[in-house]
Design a protein around this motif. Structure first.
Motif, PDB file in Angstrom:
ATOM      1  N   UNK A   2      33.027  43.935  33.674  1.00 33.69           N
ATOM      2  CA  UNK A   2      34.469  43.952  33.855  1.00 33.69           C
ATOM      3  C   UNK A   2      34.917  42.686  34.587  1.00 33.69           C
ATOM      4  N   UNK A   3      36.210  42.424  34.538  1.00 33.27           N
ATOM      5  CA  UNK A   3      36.736  41.218  35.159  1.00 33.27           C
ATOM      6  C   UNK A   3      37.133  41.447  36.608  1.00 33.27           C
ATOM      7  N   UNK A   4      36.853  42.633  37.147  1.00 34.99           N
ATOM      8  CA  UNK A   4      37.137  42.949  38.543  1.00 34.99           C
ATOM      9  C   UNK A   4      35.833  42.942  39.327  1.00 34.99           C
ATOM     10  N   UNK A   5      35.753  42.162  40.405  1.00 33.31           N
ATOM     11  CA  UNK A   5      34.518  42.153  41.201  1.00 33.31           C
ATOM     12  C   UNK A   5      34.281  43.508  41.862  1.00 33.31           C
ATOM     13  N   UNK A   6      33.036  43.795  42.233  1.00 29.92           N
ATOM     14  CA  UNK A   6      32.746  45.069  42.892  1.00 29.92           C
ATOM     15  C   UNK A   6      33.462  45.178  44.237  1.00 29.92           C
ATOM     16  N   UNK A   7      33.714  46.413  44.654  1.00 33.42           N
ATOM     17  CA  UNK A   7      34.397  46.665  45.919  1.00 33.42           C
ATOM     18  C   UNK A   7      33.557  46.206  47.103  1.00 33.42           C
ATOM     19  N   UNK A   8      32.251  46.314  46.985  1.00 29.93           N
ATOM     20  CA  UNK A   8      31.361  45.916  48.073  1.00 29.93           C
ATOM     21  C   UNK A   8      30.172  45.173  47.477  1.00 29.93           C
ATOM     22  N   UNK A   9      29.786  44.056  48.101  1.00 28.82           N
ATOM     23  CA  UNK A   9      28.698  43.239  47.595  1.00 28.82           C
ATOM     24  C   UNK A   9      27.992  42.548  48.758  1.00 28.82           C
ATOM     25  N   UNK A  10      26.672  42.387  48.624  1.00 28.08           N
ATOM     26  CA  UNK A  10      25.871  41.731  49.640  1.00 28.08           C
ATOM     27  C   UNK A  10      24.984  40.681  48.989  1.00 28.08           C
ATOM     28  N   UNK A  11      24.671  39.599  49.714  1.00 25.36           N
ATOM     29  CA  UNK A  11      23.753  38.578  49.211  1.00 25.36           C
ATOM     30  C   UNK A  11      22.311  38.859  49.619  1.00 25.36           C
TER      31      UNK A  11
END
Length: 90
Positions: A2-11
């Protein structure tokens, strides 16, 4: 994808919120109106980011981070595979 980034993300690969495919595509973060490049983890719905605290590390060698609260915006920096880039407007 999808074109919406995830609500929460970690590196951090050890985190349950890590997603290598999303990170490869590139995520831009704007926090309190300023674009940030040093974000270790973010949550849009909870309104916070984690950034590294200088060059300090814990006893296991992981960077120490600090949690900052405020409005968070996220976007993809590159189009998804198979999609064309949006035309630039001057």
């Amino acid at each position: 994808m999808s074109d919406t980034p995830p609500d929460r993300l970690s590196v951090n690969p050890k985190s349950p919120h890590f997603d290598a495919d999303v990170l490869r595509r590139g995520i831009g973060i704007r926090f309190k109106g300023n674009e940030r490049r040093d974000v270790e983890e973010y949550s849009i719905s909870e309104g916070w980011i984690r950034v590294q605290l200088g060059k300090k590390v814990d006893r296991k060698g992981n960077p120490l981070t600090i949690k900052l609260n405020g409005p968070v915006e996220a976007w993809y920096e590159a189009p998804a595979d198979g999609e064309e880039a949006a035309p630039q407007q001057d």
